[in-house]
Design a protein around this motif. Sequence first.
Motif, mmCIF file in Angstrom:
data_model
loop_
_atom_site.group_PDB
_atom_site.id
_atom_site.type_symbol
_atom_site.label_atom_id
_atom_site.label_comp_id
_atom_site.label_asym_id
_atom_site.label_seq_id
_atom_site.Cartn_x
_atom_site.Cartn_y
_atom_site.Cartn_z
ATOM 1 N N TYR A 1 13.043 -55.032 17.314
ATOM 2 C CA TYR A 1 12.652 -54.118 18.398
ATOM 3 C C TYR A 1 14.082 -52.919 18.695
ATOM 4 N N THR B 1 15.710 -50.761 20.907
ATOM 5 C CA THR B 1 16.101 -50.923 22.413
ATOM 6 C C THR B 1 17.270 -49.765 22.806
ATOM 7 N N THR C 1 12.421 -47.773 27.855
ATOM 8 C CA THR C 1 13.044 -47.763 26.527
ATOM 9 C C THR C 1 12.646 -46.673 25.745
#
Length: 223
Positions: A34, A36, A210
């Motif tokens: 992910y 971030t 984000t």
Amino acid sequence: MAGKVVLTYFNGRGKMESIRWLLTVAGVEFDEVYLTTREQYLKLLSDGDLMFQQVPLVEIDGMKLIQSKAILNYIAEKYSLHGKDLKDRVAINMYSEGLMDLMEMIMMLAFAEDSKALENIQTKAKSRYLPVFEKALAGPKFLVGGKISCADVQLLECTLMLEEKFPAILADFRNIKSFQGRMSDIPAIKRFLQPGSKRKHQPDETYVKTIKAVFNLDIPSKK
């Protein structure tokens, strides 16, 4: 032997969600990285992993693939979800690209949701997109060639997204609703629809913030 497929994207739906769906139907396990922080994104750029400075990024079969349509086509071809011949494939691609157009409109609601945008999506879905699939499913079990394809998977994904926003939108589209039921009974899909799967929830403020931070964007908040 090639390692496990790795997806690099945000912890949310976006353009990666159709890829998650298709890999799931193909029975392919995958890991996720992910994004971030902006530093992660800048490192991907410096490493030369993002040809056009965009995600999603999918590592599969020793390759690092970008551009969601290319990724979906590769997976569909590899796992026999793209029809039996060229004519099947072009029909599947037409259906898929129409669905992607509609889903992209829904995706953008996370960044600028207002009554006018919602009304526009509902109107176009009911007048332009859903009638096409309702007609195509008047008899056949699947959209093309009597066999499940990537277009079928995307149609299920898209209609579920629509129902999240407009719960009664399929009331006049009985063939699509029946199709939804058939598709949802496929074991891999049934598991994917259960809580705790790798299917992502609707985008929220954290997801939007984000993306803004990673790409250094100034996207207006939802109204």
